[in-house]
Design a protein around this motif. Structure first.
Motif, PDB file in Angstrom:
ATOM      1  N   PRO A   1       0.801  -1.233   0.000  1.00 39.50           N
ATOM      2  CA  PRO A   1       0.000   0.000   0.000  1.00 39.50           C
ATOM      3  C   PRO A   1       0.832   1.282   0.000  1.00 39.50           C
ATOM      4  N   PHE A   2       2.120   1.149  -0.264  1.00 44.21           N
ATOM      5  CA  PHE A   2       2.988   2.328  -0.264  1.00 44.21           C
ATOM      6  C   PHE A   2       3.224   2.803  -1.689  1.00 44.21           C
ATOM      7  N   GLY A   3       3.550   4.057  -1.814  1.00 41.91           N
ATOM      8  CA  GLY A   3       3.875   4.612  -3.116  1.00 41.91           C
ATOM      9  C   GLY A   3       5.356   4.635  -3.373  1.00 41.91           C
ATOM     10  N   ASN A   4       6.138   4.028  -2.482  1.00 38.02           N
ATOM     11  CA  ASN A   4       7.593   4.031  -2.598  1.00 38.02           C
ATOM     12  C   ASN A   4       8.118   2.630  -2.269  1.00 38.02           C
ATOM     13  N   PRO A   5       8.830   1.991  -3.193  1.00 38.15           N
ATOM     14  CA  PRO A   5       9.284   0.614  -2.935  1.00 38.15           C
ATOM     15  C   PRO A   5      10.244   0.486  -1.766  1.00 38.15           C
ATOM     16  N   ILE A   6      11.080   1.486  -1.537  1.00 38.82           N
ATOM     17  CA  ILE A   6      12.037   1.399  -0.439  1.00 38.82           C
ATOM     18  C   ILE A   6      11.317   1.455   0.904  1.00 38.82           C
ATOM     19  N   LEU A   7      10.264   2.232   0.976  1.00 38.74           N
ATOM     20  CA  LEU A   7       9.468   2.280   2.197  1.00 38.74           C
ATOM     21  C   LEU A   7       8.860   0.910   2.482  1.00 38.74           C
ATOM     22  N   LYS A   8       8.400   0.237   1.444  1.00 43.52           N
ATOM     23  CA  LYS A   8       7.843  -1.103   1.663  1.00 43.52           C
ATOM     24  C   LYS A   8       8.927  -2.077   2.099  1.00 43.52           C
ATOM     25  N   LEU A   9      10.126  -1.967   1.529  1.00 44.01           N
ATOM     26  CA  LEU A   9      11.223  -2.836   1.969  1.00 44.01           C
ATOM     27  C   LEU A   9      11.499  -2.639   3.454  1.00 44.01           C
ATOM     28  N   ALA A  10      11.462  -1.388   3.902  1.00 42.34           N
ATOM     29  CA  ALA A  10      11.715  -1.107   5.316  1.00 42.34           C
ATOM     30  C   ALA A  10      10.676  -1.779   6.202  1.00 42.34           C
ATOM     31  N   VAL A  11       9.419  -1.726   5.789  1.00 48.04           N
ATOM     32  CA  VAL A  11       8.344  -2.331   6.585  1.00 48.04           C
ATOM     33  C   VAL A  11       8.447  -3.854   6.549  1.00 48.04           C
ATOM     34  N   LEU A  12       8.694  -4.415   5.383  1.00 49.51           N
ATOM     35  CA  LEU A  12       8.838  -5.869   5.280  1.00 49.51           C
ATOM     36  C   LEU A  12       9.988  -6.372   6.145  1.00 49.51           C
ATOM     37  N   ASP A  13      11.098  -5.648   6.128  1.00 48.48           N
ATOM     38  CA  ASP A  13      12.250  -6.051   6.933  1.00 48.48           C
ATOM     39  C   ASP A  13      11.917  -5.990   8.418  1.00 48.48           C
ATOM     40  N   LEU A  14      11.243  -4.945   8.831  1.00 47.65           N
ATOM     41  CA  LEU A  14      10.881  -4.800  10.240  1.00 47.65           C
ATOM     42  C   LEU A  14       9.954  -5.931  10.686  1.00 47.65           C
ATOM     43  N   LEU A  15       9.017  -6.301   9.843  1.00 49.66           N
ATOM     44  CA  LEU A  15       8.049  -7.335  10.196  1.00 49.66           C
ATOM     45  C   LEU A  15       8.633  -8.742  10.108  1.00 49.66           C
ATOM     46  N   GLY A  16       9.789  -8.886   9.466  1.00 47.02           N
ATOM     47  CA  GLY A  16      10.395 -10.206   9.344  1.00 47.02           C
ATOM     48  C   GLY A  16       9.594 -11.154   8.476  1.00 47.02           C
ATOM     49  N   VAL A  17       8.962 -10.616   7.446  1.00 47.23           N
ATOM     50  CA  VAL A  17       8.128 -11.427   6.559  1.00 47.23           C
ATOM     51  C   VAL A  17       9.015 -12.374   5.748  1.00 47.23           C
ATOM     52  N   PRO A  18       8.650 -13.670   5.634  1.00 46.12           N
ATOM     53  CA  PRO A  18       9.423 -14.598   4.787  1.00 46.12           C
ATOM     54  C   PRO A  18       9.473 -14.104   3.349  1.00 46.12           C
ATOM     55  N   LEU A  19      10.636 -14.213   2.734  1.00 50.24           N
ATOM     56  CA  LEU A  19      10.828 -13.675   1.395  1.00 50.24           C
ATOM     57  C   LEU A  19      10.873 -14.793   0.355  1.00 50.24           C
ATOM     58  N   PRO A  20      10.084 -14.683  -0.690  1.00 47.95           N
ATOM     59  CA  PRO A  20      10.057 -15.722  -1.734  1.00 47.95           C
ATOM     60  C   PRO A  20      11.178 -15.508  -2.737  1.00 47.95           C
ATOM     61  N   LEU A  21      12.398 -15.848  -2.348  1.00 46.76           N
ATOM     62  CA  LEU A  21      13.543 -15.479  -3.170  1.00 46.76           C
ATOM     63  C   LEU A  21      14.212 -16.672  -3.837  1.00 46.76           C
ATOM     64  N   PRO A  22      14.139 -16.739  -5.149  1.00 44.91           N
ATOM     65  CA  PRO A  22      15.009 -17.675  -5.860  1.00 44.91           C
ATOM     66  C   PRO A  22      16.428 -17.133  -5.873  1.00 44.91           C
ATOM     67  N   GLU A  23      17.354 -17.930  -6.304  1.00 41.91           N
ATOM     68  CA  GLU A  23      18.747 -17.484  -6.337  1.00 41.91           C
ATOM     69  C   GLU A  23      18.952 -16.422  -7.415  1.00 41.91           C
ATOM     70  N   PRO A  24      19.888 -15.513  -7.191  1.00 46.80           N
ATOM     71  CA  PRO A  24      20.156 -14.480  -8.205  1.00 46.80           C
ATOM     72  C   PRO A  24      21.021 -15.030  -9.329  1.00 46.80           C
ATOM     73  N   PHE A  25      20.883 -14.436 -10.499  1.00 51.72           N
ATOM     74  CA  PHE A  25      21.777 -14.771 -11.600  1.00 51.72           C
ATOM     75  C   PHE A  25      23.143 -14.149 -11.389  1.00 51.72           C
ATOM     76  N   ASP A  26      23.154 -12.980 -10.767  1.00 55.03           N
ATOM     77  CA  ASP A  26      24.406 -12.251 -10.562  1.00 55.03           C
ATOM     78  C   ASP A  26      24.357 -11.577  -9.192  1.00 55.03           C
ATOM     79  N   GLU A  27      25.187 -12.022  -8.279  1.00 56.65           N
ATOM     80  CA  GLU A  27      25.176 -11.485  -6.925  1.00 56.65           C
ATOM     81  C   GLU A  27      25.668 -10.047  -6.841  1.00 56.65           C
TER      82      GLU A  27
END
Length: 285
Positions: free
Chosen positions: A161-187
């Motif tokens: 519900p945010f208009g800024n992706p970095i703000l959402k990252l901050a909230v997700l990190d604070l809440l400790g939400v599990p992240l659906p992350l596949p491996e990166p192609f390039d670290e």
């Protein structure tokens, strides 16, 4: 074997003395050694091949020579390949991929007539970034149905519900939400597709209402390294520059941000007018 494909394999053969010496040479010297590089042996145990615009050995391709991978013939000689990150390619036939039993991560350019069905015979694929003609969209859907992360099937990026992706990252990190992350192609680069996956996580109003204190600095958070594993913290991609949508945090009492100077004064004034304390965060988080 395609010349550029051979260089892509050599790019990731870190045991090769020929490859190792190139990092200290000029582009002109690398191009002068192009023929030598094509004859250099490549370890059969190499586990990756990379061919991007930033690839070291791409600069060894002589001026005026096609720098695009046009075929995968011969790749079966490297059965331990697990990662093929070859966006600078236009491959007409994917059949050779079925000879790679360990292939998990595939980023590849294809031609409009390329048959994608051989991808269905690659049982260990976990992530695919292959542009598909509309007529072969069903192949990507079938891969996704068996759990493969298909970049082409991602929704449009949305930080709601945010208009800024970095703000959402901050909230997700604070809440400790599990992240659906596949491996990166390039670290060593920001993974746009993985960032989109993270931002697609939906947050309930109950979760949002649990946030009373929010903090965010330029670096040091797990969620940043989830979308850019080797980010060095020295660039500003994760700086918070807008508070759009912060009203969704209805119980927010204290916001700590570094650098605070990047936020629009109007955003700060509006937030402070609601009774939220806004301070600069120093010395980590």
């Amino acid at each position: 074997m395609d010349d550029c494909l051979r260089l892509a394999l050599l790019e990731c053969d870190y045991t090769s003395p020929v490859r190792g010496s190139l990092s200290r040479q000029s582009v002109q010297d690398r191009q002068a050694r192009h023929g030598e590089l094509l004859r250099a042996p490549i370890a059969g145990s190499v586990g990756e091949a990379r061919w991007t615009e930033d690839a070291l050995l791409r600069s060894a391709v002589p001026a005026g020579t096609d720098p695009v991978i046009r075929g995968l013939d011969g790749i079966a000689a490297f059965p331990e390949l697990r990662v093929l990150h070859l966006p600078a390619s236009a491959v007409p036939d994917l059949t050779p991929l079925t000879e790679l039993p360990s292939l998990a991560l595939l980023s590849l350019g294809v031609t409009p007539a390329t048959d994608l069905r051989p991808l269905l015979d690659c049982p260990r694929l976990t992530r695919v970034d292959v542009p598909a003609p509309a007529a072969q969209h069903d192949v990507l859907v079938a891969l996704a149905a068996r759990g493969v992360h298909v970049d082409q099937l991602l929704p449009a990026r949305d930080a709601a519900p945010f208009g800024n992706p970095i703000l959402k990252l901050a909230v997700l990190d604070l809440l400790g939400v599990p992240l659906p992350l596949p491996e990166p192609f390039d670290e060593y680069t920001l993974d746009d597709a993985n960032l989109t996956r993270v931002l697609a996580i939906e947050l309930t109003q109950q979760q949002l209402d649990s946030v009373e204190r929010l903090h965010w600095t330029g670096g040091g958070y797990d969620i940043q390294h989830a979308v850019w594993p080797q980010w060095d913290g020295e660039t500003g991609e994760f700086d918070l520059r807008s508070l759009r949508g912060i009203e969704s945090l209805r119980n927010l009492k204290h916001l700590q941000v570094t650098p605070l100077s990047l936020l629009p004064p109007a955003d700060l004034a509006a937030l402070r007018a609601t009774g939220v304390t806004v301070t600069e965060l120093h010395g980590g988080h």
